[in-house]
Write an enzyme that holds these catalytic residues in place. Structure first.
Site, PDB file in Angstrom:
ATOM      1  N   HIS A 369      -7.647  25.973  20.636  1.00 15.78           N
ATOM      2  CA  HIS A 369      -7.767  24.531  20.366  1.00 15.78           C
ATOM      3  C   HIS A 369      -9.040  24.151  19.637  1.00 15.78           C
ATOM      4  CE1 HIS A 369      -4.407  23.205  23.003  1.00 15.78           C
ATOM      5  NE2 HIS A 369      -4.710  24.319  23.653  1.00 15.78           N
ATOM      6  N   LYS A 560     -12.098   8.123  21.227  1.00 15.60           N
ATOM      7  CA  LYS A 560     -12.004   9.572  21.436  1.00 15.60           C
ATOM      8  C   LYS A 560     -13.347  10.035  21.982  1.00 15.60           C
ATOM      9  CE  LYS A 560     -11.073   9.969  16.943  1.00 15.60           C
ATOM     10  NZ  LYS A 560      -9.989  10.866  16.674  1.00 15.60           N
ATOM     11  N   ARG A 561     -13.422  11.303  22.369  1.00 15.72           N
ATOM     12  CA  ARG A 561     -14.713  11.823  22.807  1.00 15.72           C
ATOM     13  C   ARG A 561     -15.758  11.604  21.712  1.00 15.72           C
ATOM     14  NH1 ARG A 561     -15.062  14.621  27.886  1.00 15.72           N
ATOM     15  NH2 ARG A 561     -17.107  15.270  27.159  1.00 15.72           N
ATOM     16  N   LYS A 566     -16.724  14.399  14.984  1.00 10.89           N
ATOM     17  CA  LYS A 566     -15.723  13.318  14.911  1.00 10.89           C
ATOM     18  C   LYS A 566     -16.264  12.117  14.132  1.00 10.89           C
ATOM     19  CE  LYS A 566     -13.561  14.738  19.295  1.00 10.89           C
ATOM     20  NZ  LYS A 566     -12.124  15.043  19.029  1.00 10.89           N
ATOM     21  N   THR A 668      -4.625  14.183  18.478  1.00 12.86           N
ATOM     22  CA  THR A 668      -3.342  13.690  18.958  1.00 12.86           C
ATOM     23  C   THR A 668      -3.365  12.164  19.028  1.00 12.86           C
ATOM     24  OG1 THR A 668      -4.168  14.177  21.180  1.00 12.86           O
ATOM     25  CG2 THR A 668      -2.555  15.713  20.255  1.00 12.86           C
ATOM     26  N   LYS A 672      -0.547   8.960  18.100  1.00 12.08           N
ATOM     27  CA  LYS A 672      -0.223   7.813  18.967  1.00 12.08           C
ATOM     28  C   LYS A 672      -0.370   6.499  18.198  1.00 12.08           C
ATOM     29  CE  LYS A 672      -1.974  10.646  22.672  1.00 12.08           C
ATOM     30  NZ  LYS A 672      -3.178  11.050  23.417  1.00 12.08           N
TER      31      LYS A 672
HETATM   32  C1  26W Z   1     -15.836  25.819  27.259  1.00 15.83           C
HETATM   33  C2  26W Z   1     -16.011  24.382  27.019  1.00 15.83           C
HETATM   34  C3  26W Z   1     -14.862  23.805  26.294  1.00 15.83           C
HETATM   35  C4  26W Z   1     -14.008  22.945  26.960  1.00 15.83           C
HETATM   36  C5  26W Z   1     -12.916  22.409  26.310  1.00 15.83           C
HETATM   37  C6  26W Z   1     -14.600  24.124  24.993  1.00 15.83           C
HETATM   38  C7  26W Z   1     -13.521  23.604  24.355  1.00 15.83           C
HETATM   39  C8  26W Z   1     -12.667  22.755  25.002  1.00 15.83           C
HETATM   40  C9  26W Z   1     -11.430  22.219  24.331  1.00 15.83           C
HETATM   41  C10 26W Z   1     -10.741  23.361  23.635  1.00 15.83           C
HETATM   42  C11 26W Z   1     -11.713  21.090  23.419  1.00 15.83           C
HETATM   43  C12 26W Z   1     -10.482  20.320  23.061  1.00 15.83           C
HETATM   44  O1  26W Z   1     -10.029  19.484  23.815  1.00 15.83           O
HETATM   45  N1  26W Z   1      -9.924  20.541  21.868  1.00 15.83           N
HETATM   46  C13 26W Z   1      -8.960  19.627  21.309  1.00 15.83           C
HETATM   47  O2  26W Z   1      -7.650  20.073  21.592  1.00 15.83           O
HETATM   48  C14 26W Z   1      -6.692  19.114  21.149  1.00 15.83           C
HETATM   49  C15 26W Z   1      -5.340  19.583  21.601  1.00 15.83           C
HETATM   50  O3  26W Z   1      -4.947  20.706  20.888  1.00 15.83           O
HETATM   51  C16 26W Z   1      -6.780  18.913  19.650  1.00 15.83           C
HETATM   52  O4  26W Z   1      -5.890  17.902  19.276  1.00 15.83           O
HETATM   53  C17 26W Z   1      -8.186  18.532  19.241  1.00 15.83           C
HETATM   54  O5  26W Z   1      -8.292  18.485  17.838  1.00 15.83           O
HETATM   55  C18 26W Z   1      -9.184  19.514  19.816  1.00 15.83           C
HETATM   56  O6  26W Z   1     -10.510  19.081  19.570  1.00 15.83           O
END
Ligand code: 26W
Length: 821
Positions: A369, A560-561, A566, A668, A672
């Site tokens: 992701h 969003k975050r 971003k 995503t 929406k």
């Molecule tokens: C290890 C810390 C950590 C925690 C969470 C690293 C990375 C993450 C996630 C992978 C971050 C995340 O939420 N990524 C998002 O995933 C969505 C679903 O696929 C995408 O639509 C977003 O673009 C992406 O940033």
């Protein structure tokens, strides 16, 4: 406001239903909550309503479980550290077609369903995109009738609550379980042991041959399951979301207790409690704490044991596991499950390495992701070895296999072999979880076409060369139940009158709306729906923040975050530039706009928190400046969550999807907004690229560098200072911010943040500024031509059905999991 029910029943049948439900609510209130209606609190009514509907879910749930058992077909197991569910009541009522009946049943008791619905806490067991995607997938898997189990962690505290104090983000603990959780079922009988630490013993046969390894952990915990039913559309199937909670094996250490050490006697208990207490709030850099690795292993190990137990209850051996189970890894957080399954196969079930590796590699699939290097998980070898000594051995064994394969091909240089290794060897040795997930899986997918291409070219280039058929794309999607049917009843009503009900079961039928895009009468009704949704948001902002907004202004939204990639900063700088222009040319016919921001920053992410402060400072100054005459307003809504998104998205005119190209895996939120009739202003990043293909280039506003251009500029080392000097508008806005116009008490507050744009501008904020500002003026032009605006936004709603997570899930089912859907 009228809410929709999916299946209109004949009036008489429905009346019986309503009366029956009304009676059941009273009975439940009495016998399960222990209250009489006259003394019941709103929370009691909420609990009783949920339990009455939950009872109706249970028969279908048992039926779905039994069907899966009888068929003994392949099941899907979705392992995810995060499930960002939000509220469940409206979801379940609506998917069962009970929304209207429950509303009426409660009204009989003088209870307003909307008021009690608002009391349900959001289950915020996730950070952002990845967690919300897992929740949409759970709903879609039930809706398209796939036997699936979600596995995760039952955090006591979900994502922190955000307050804004003097413009700064303040994090407070979130307590979603405060009033209990009427949806879950605790399964004490189904607990598994999970160990940490200790030693690995080798068992040898009489003739001295190594027979097997036995891991003897020195810490042990129990994983107790809490099950939540996940109801699919029209109640077709009910799947299970199983969340694990840690409990001590020995709640009280009797030796210590008897010796008078009453605090020490609780040591195990306290440790267990800490394990599943809180969700890590960083969504794009790895915290690297031991507790996080413990959480990852804890839930992976419990889930794998559960999967193995279920398999062996119906099958002779684990050799047939790949035919009966697809275990999906939602990013690398559960990647340790690969080593855990290997361990169980070899050390407990007596398979040799080759057999175990064959079974494992044909059972797991993995989704990536993010490509951000700081988000790729790796763990120091010494930590790994101390906590999971047997897994470390297994990882070395797998690594030997992989390196041998690479080295035996002439095409691989030593550098390439090094990049494939599961162990990072430069400096501190670390276990690379991405590589482990990649080699342990038969399928590795990205979440948008662009992201998947970039995976092949960057992080996984060498692994892709070694396994050229493994990487595939599955563009993300969103569930149209929550993100249209439930959150936008006004639009749903209009759609049903215009194109009939078919789209509620077949989202592609939204296409029929295309024929009405230029129809003036329809445009007016579409606009009226948007207006009503905006009025609702105006009410929310007035209630929570005391700010009055004009619903006829253009609602421009970025929620969003908060993250530098971003580029909320780009949006804020453009806001400041616009503010400058309005003040310097007050006579011009400016277009009223409201800029909405919402989102949380990781507590340790300094620049992200500073960006929140800046948004709030800019809002304070602009909103109180009489010279803009209300033409521009800025709102930062605190504590963004799923429920807030459900109010904001239907009310948005403009959707800001402006990440630096190449850095947003998919997005995503973009889907929406488009579905709910907003225009997108965005870069060619993530799924924006595919949204443009679906809606047509003429129905989206694209700006900025493309992914390859960003990469090239980064590689050659560009000169942002020259770019800034060349743009007067940008320069003035940056000077205003860095000289303290928005932070008079701390004039230097934003010096470094803005200074970074002059120095390196890593995220191309300065570089893309002019192009973004231009795009915003194009948006102004379209907004002024109302028929054109609504023609475009109606076409957005009509053409984005493809982004339903039902489509995504069917692709996973057909192309990865090989289960019927
Ligand atoms: C290890 C810390 C950590 C925690 C969470 C690293 C990375 C993450 C996630 C992978 C971050 C995340 O939420 N990524 C998002 O995933 C969505 C679903 O696929 C995408 O639509 C977003 O673009 C992406 O940033």
């Amino acid at each position: 406001m009228a809410k929709t029910s999916p299946s209109p029943k004949p009036a008489a049948a429905k009346q019986v239903d309503v009366l029956k439900l009304a009676a059941e609510i009273i009975e439940c209130l009495k016998y399960r909550v222990g209250k009489e209606p006259s003394v019941a609190t709103r929370h009691d009514w909420l609990t009783a309503s949920i339990k009455v509907v939950r009872d109706r879910v249970i028969d279908r749930w048992i039926d779905s479980t039994r069907r899966a058992y009888d068929q003994n077909g392949k099941r899907v197991y979705y392992l995810s550290m995060e499930f960002l569910i939000g509220r469940l009541m409206r979801d379940a009522f609506s998917n069962l077609g009970l929304m209207d009946s429950m509303r009426e049943a409660l009204a009989i008791h003088d209870v307003d369903i909307d008021i009690i619905a608002a009391l349900e806490p959001d289950a915020a067991l996730g950070n952002g995109g990845l967690g919300r995607l897992a929740a949409c997938f759970m709903e879609s898997m039930a809706s398209v009738d796939i036997p699936a189990h979600g596995y995760g962690i039952r955090y006591v505290h979900g994502l922190f609550r955000q307050e804004i104090h003097d413009g700064w983000q303040v994090e407070l603990p979130e307590t979603w379980l405060e009033h209990g959780n009427p949806w879950e079922f605790e399964r004490r009988e189904g607990a598994y042991e999970v160990g940490f630490g200790g030693k690995v013993a080798s068992i040898t046969s009489k003739d001295g041959r190594l027979e097997r390894h036995v891991w003897k952990p020195n810490e042990r915990f129990l994983a107790v399951a809490f099950d939540t039913p996940v109801v699919g559309w029209r109640g077709k199937r009910v799947n299970t979301l199983r969340l694990w909670s840690a409990m001590p094996v020995d709640p009280i250490l009797l030796d210590a207790f008897n010796a008078g050490d009453h605090i020490g006697a609780l040591r195990e208990s306290n440790k267990a409690e800490a394990l599943t207490r809180v969700l890590y709030p960083a969504d794009s850099h790895q915290a690297g704490q031991e507790l996080r690795l413990r959480q990852e292993y804890f839930f992976s190990a419990a889930s794998i044991q559960d999967i193995v137990r279920r398999h062996l209850s119906q099958n002779e051996s684990l050799s047939s596991l790949p035919e009966k189970a697809a275990i999906h890894l939602n990013d690398t957080h559960p990647a340790i499950a690969v080593a855990e399954l290997m361990r169980l196969l070899m050390d407990v079930h007596g398979h040799d390495f080759d057999e175990a590796w064959h079974i494992t590699r044909h059972t797991f699939a993995y989704t990536n992701h993010t490509l951000l290097p700081e988000a790729l998980e790796s763990w120091p070898v010494p930590l790994f070895e101390r906590l999971l000594p047997r897994h470390m051995q297994i990882i070395y064994a797998i690594n030997a296999e992989i390196l041998l394969k690479a080295r035996s091909s002439d095409d691989f240089t030593e550098d390439q072999v090094r990049s494939i290794s599961l162990i990072h060897e430069d400096g501190e040795r670390r276990v690379r979880m991405g590589n482990l997930a990649f080699v342990g899986a038969f399928s590795v997918n990205g979440v948008s076409a662009l992201h998947t291409d970039l995976m092949k070219e960057t992080v996984f280039a060498d692994l892709h060369k070694l396994y050229p058929n493994r990487i595939n794309n599955k563009t993300n999607g969103i569930t149209p139940r929550r993100w249209l049917l439930q959150c936008n009843p006004g639009l749903v009503g209009l759609l049903r009158e215009t194109i009939g009900d078919r789209f509620m079961d077949d989202i592609d039928a939204l296409r029929d709306l295309d024929a009405y895009a230029d129809d003036t009468a329809f445009q007016e009704r579409f606009a009226a729906v948007k207006r009503a949704n905006k009025e609702q948001l105006v009410g929310l902002v007035a209630d929570r923040m005391g700010i009055r907004l004009d619903p006829s202004a253009l609602f421009d939204v970025q929620i969003k975050r908060i993250h530098e990639y971003k580029r909320q900063l780009l949006n804020i700088i453009e806001t400041v530039a616009l503010y400058d222009q309005i003040r310097s040319r007050p006579e011009k016919d400016w277009l009223p706009r409201v800029k909405f921001f919402a989102g949380k920053a990781a507590p340790s992410y300094h620049n992200a928190k500073l960006i929140i402060k800046l948004a709030n400072d800019v809002a304070r100054v602009i909103n109180s400046d009489p010279s803009v005459r209300g033409l521009l307003k800025v709102v930062f809504l605190p504590n963004y969550n799923v429920s807030m998104a459900e109010v904001i998205i239907p009310a948005a005119d403009l959707s800001e999807q402006i990440s630096t190209a190449g850095l947003e895996a998919s997005g995503t939120g973009n889907m929406k907004f488009a579905l709910n009739g907003a225009l997108t202003i965005g870069t060619l990043d993530g799924a924006n690229v595919e949204i443009r293909e679906c809606v047509g280039d003429e129905n989206i506003v694209i700006f900025g560098l493309k992914a390859d251009e960003v990469a090239a500029r980064r590689a050659e080392g560009h000169n942002p200072r020259a770019v800034i000097e060349a743009s007067q508008e940008l320069r003035q806005a940056l000077e205003a911010i860095s000289s303290g116009v928005f932070s008079p008490d701390q004039p230097d507050l934003y010096k470094d943040l803005i200074g970074g744009l002059y120095e390196h501008d890593w995220f191309m904020v300065a570089v893309d500024f002019d192009s973004y500002a231009d795009a915003q003026r194009r948006v102004d032009g379209i907004w002024r031509e109302s028929p054109r605006w609504y023609g475009m936004t109606i076409r957005n709603t009509a053409r984005v059905g493809w982004f339903s997570s039902d489509r995504t899930i069917r692709q996973y089912a057909n192309e990865i999991w090989k289960v019927p859907a």
